[in-house]
Structures are given as C-alpha cells and as structure tokens.
Design a protein around this motif. Structure first.
Motif, short mmCIF file in Angstrom:
data_model
loop_
_atom_site.label_atom_id
_atom_site.label_comp_id
_atom_site.label_asym_id
_atom_site.label_seq_id
_atom_site.Cartn_x
_atom_site.Cartn_y
_atom_site.Cartn_z
N GLN A 9 0.82 -1.20 0.00
CA GLN A 9 0.00 0.00 0.00
C GLN A 9 0.86 1.26 0.00
OE1 GLN A 9 -2.69 -0.53 3.41
NE2 GLN A 9 -4.33 -0.87 1.92
N VAL A 10 0.24 2.36 -0.46
CA VAL A 10 0.89 3.67 -0.53
C VAL A 10 0.04 4.66 0.25
CG1 VAL A 10 1.52 5.58 -2.07
CG2 VAL A 10 1.98 3.22 -2.76
N GLY A 11 0.70 5.52 1.04
CA GLY A 11 0.01 6.58 1.76
C GLY A 11 0.54 7.94 1.33
N ARG A 12 -0.32 8.95 1.40
CA ARG A 12 0.06 10.33 1.08
C ARG A 12 -0.22 11.22 2.29
NH1 ARG A 12 -3.32 12.57 -3.39
NH2 ARG A 12 -1.88 11.49 -4.75
N TYR A 13 0.78 12.02 2.67
CA TYR A 13 0.64 12.98 3.76
C TYR A 13 0.86 14.37 3.18
CZ TYR A 13 2.06 15.66 7.91
OH TYR A 13 2.19 16.61 8.88
N GLU A 14 -0.13 15.25 3.38
CA GLU A 14 -0.03 16.63 2.89
C GLU A 14 -0.07 17.57 4.08
OE1 GLU A 14 -2.36 17.40 -0.88
OE2 GLU A 14 -3.33 15.56 -0.17
N ALA A 15 0.84 18.52 4.10
CA ALA A 15 0.89 19.48 5.20
C ALA A 15 1.61 20.74 4.74
CB ALA A 15 1.63 18.86 6.39
N ASN A 16 1.35 21.82 5.43
CA ASN A 16 2.10 23.05 5.19
C ASN A 16 2.45 23.67 6.53
OD1 ASN A 16 -0.53 23.82 5.76
ND2 ASN A 16 -0.60 25.43 4.24
N PHE A 17 3.51 24.45 6.52
CA PHE A 17 4.05 24.99 7.76
C PHE A 17 4.59 26.40 7.53
CE2 PHE A 17 5.01 20.49 7.39
CZ PHE A 17 4.39 19.97 8.51
N ARG A 18 4.61 27.17 8.60
CA ARG A 18 5.34 28.44 8.63
C ARG A 18 6.46 28.22 9.62
NH1 ARG A 18 1.52 32.73 10.23
NH2 ARG A 18 2.19 32.30 12.34
N VAL A 66 4.11 17.29 0.28
CA VAL A 66 3.33 16.16 -0.21
C VAL A 66 4.29 14.98 -0.11
CG1 VAL A 66 2.09 15.09 -2.13
CG2 VAL A 66 1.97 17.57 -1.79
N VAL A 67 4.04 14.09 0.84
CA VAL A 67 4.94 12.98 1.12
C VAL A 67 4.21 11.68 0.81
CG1 VAL A 67 6.28 11.79 2.89
CG2 VAL A 67 6.08 14.28 2.94
N HIS A 68 4.82 10.85 -0.02
CA HIS A 68 4.28 9.53 -0.31
C HIS A 68 5.15 8.49 0.39
CE1 HIS A 68 2.47 11.69 -3.76
NE2 HIS A 68 1.47 10.87 -3.48
N VAL A 69 4.52 7.53 1.01
CA VAL A 69 5.22 6.45 1.68
C VAL A 69 4.66 5.15 1.13
CG1 VAL A 69 5.71 5.34 3.88
CG2 VAL A 69 5.48 7.82 3.77
N SER A 70 5.55 4.24 0.79
CA SER A 70 5.14 2.93 0.30
C SER A 70 5.63 1.86 1.26
CB SER A 70 5.76 2.70 -1.08
OG SER A 70 5.59 1.36 -1.48
N ASN A 71 4.78 0.88 1.51
CA ASN A 71 5.20 -0.29 2.28
C ASN A 71 5.53 -1.37 1.27
OD1 ASN A 71 5.69 -2.33 4.06
ND2 ASN A 71 3.60 -2.51 4.80
N GLY A 72 6.78 -1.45 0.90
CA GLY A 72 7.21 -2.40 -0.12
C GLY A 72 7.26 -1.73 -1.48
#
Length: 134
Positions: free
Chosen positions: A68-77, A95-101
């Motif tokens: 599976q693949v997950g996407r994390y979206e965030a913004n920061f100051r 925009v961070v994508h993480v894959s398990n395998g």
C-alpha cells in the motif's frame, strides 16, 4: 525514496530536485517515524520546528499493509531562528508519499494512494478547505 522538490525565493524560485534514498534513517530526518509490526508499517509525524501550526506530540498518520501507498499533505510556517531578535520566516508545503514495499514506477506521481492524510492549514490561522482524511 524521497523526491525532494525545492523552489526557493532566494534563488528566484528556480526548481531544484533531488532523489534521496535511505529508508528508516531518511524518514527520521524528514520528521517521520516508521514502526513495523508484522508486514504492516505505521507512519507517524514527529514534533517539528514549525512556528505554525505547532505540534508538540507525535501524530499517527496511517498504517499501510504490504504494497500500500500513503500520502501525507501538510504546510508549515517556520522561523529561520528561534531568536526573538530575527522575526524572519518561510513556508514549506509537503506532499509525502510512503510505500510499504514495492510500488509501481509512477504510482507516487499518478496513482491514487490507499491512505491520504491532509493536514494543510491556513498559515495565518483560521479555517481552510481541506479534503477529509481517508
């Protein structure tokens, strides 16, 4: 693997891209924690240096089964320094994508992730339109 894209105002917004590898140690350097249980991996966001929004504790983002693949979206100051003598700050949009395998070659860029967490905020406070987490 991380595809890092930077457009810095100090460099007239010229794009710089890097592809980085390094597994768990690289995830940690990006402020992510990976916890393995059997064939699943849980991804957490570690507390960071953001001036806004402030995060004082780790936040569980998602757990991914094998493939599976997950996407994390965030913004920061963020501030350039913690010294009150320098009020300068800058923005980061993630925009961070993480894959398990293994993931198919273009799945990060064109495919739909199995899990999405959207923590983007209006960087001056207040509400902003966000997609619901899934």
């Amino acid at each position: 693997m991380v595809h890092d894209v930077l457009a810095d105002e100090a460099d007239n917004y010229s794009l710089r891209t890097d592809v980085l590898t390094g597994g768990v140690s690289m995830a940690r350097s990006l402020g992510l924690w990976l916890a393995f249980e059997g064939s699943a991996v849980t991804v957490e966001r570690l507390p960071g240096r953001a001036a806004f929004p402030r995060a004082g504790v780790s936040t569980r983002l998602f757990t991914l089964a094998d493939g599976q693949v997950g996407r994390y979206e965030a913004n920061f100051r963020l501030r350039f320094t913690d010294c009150a003598c320098d009020p300068s700050w800058y923005y980061e949009d993630w925009v961070v994508h993480v894959s398990n395998g293994d993931a198919a070659g273009d799945r990060f860029l064109r495919g739909e992730p199995d899990r999405v967490v959207d923590h983007r905020v209006h960087l001056y406070g207040g509400r902003s339109a966000r997609r619901p987490n899934r």
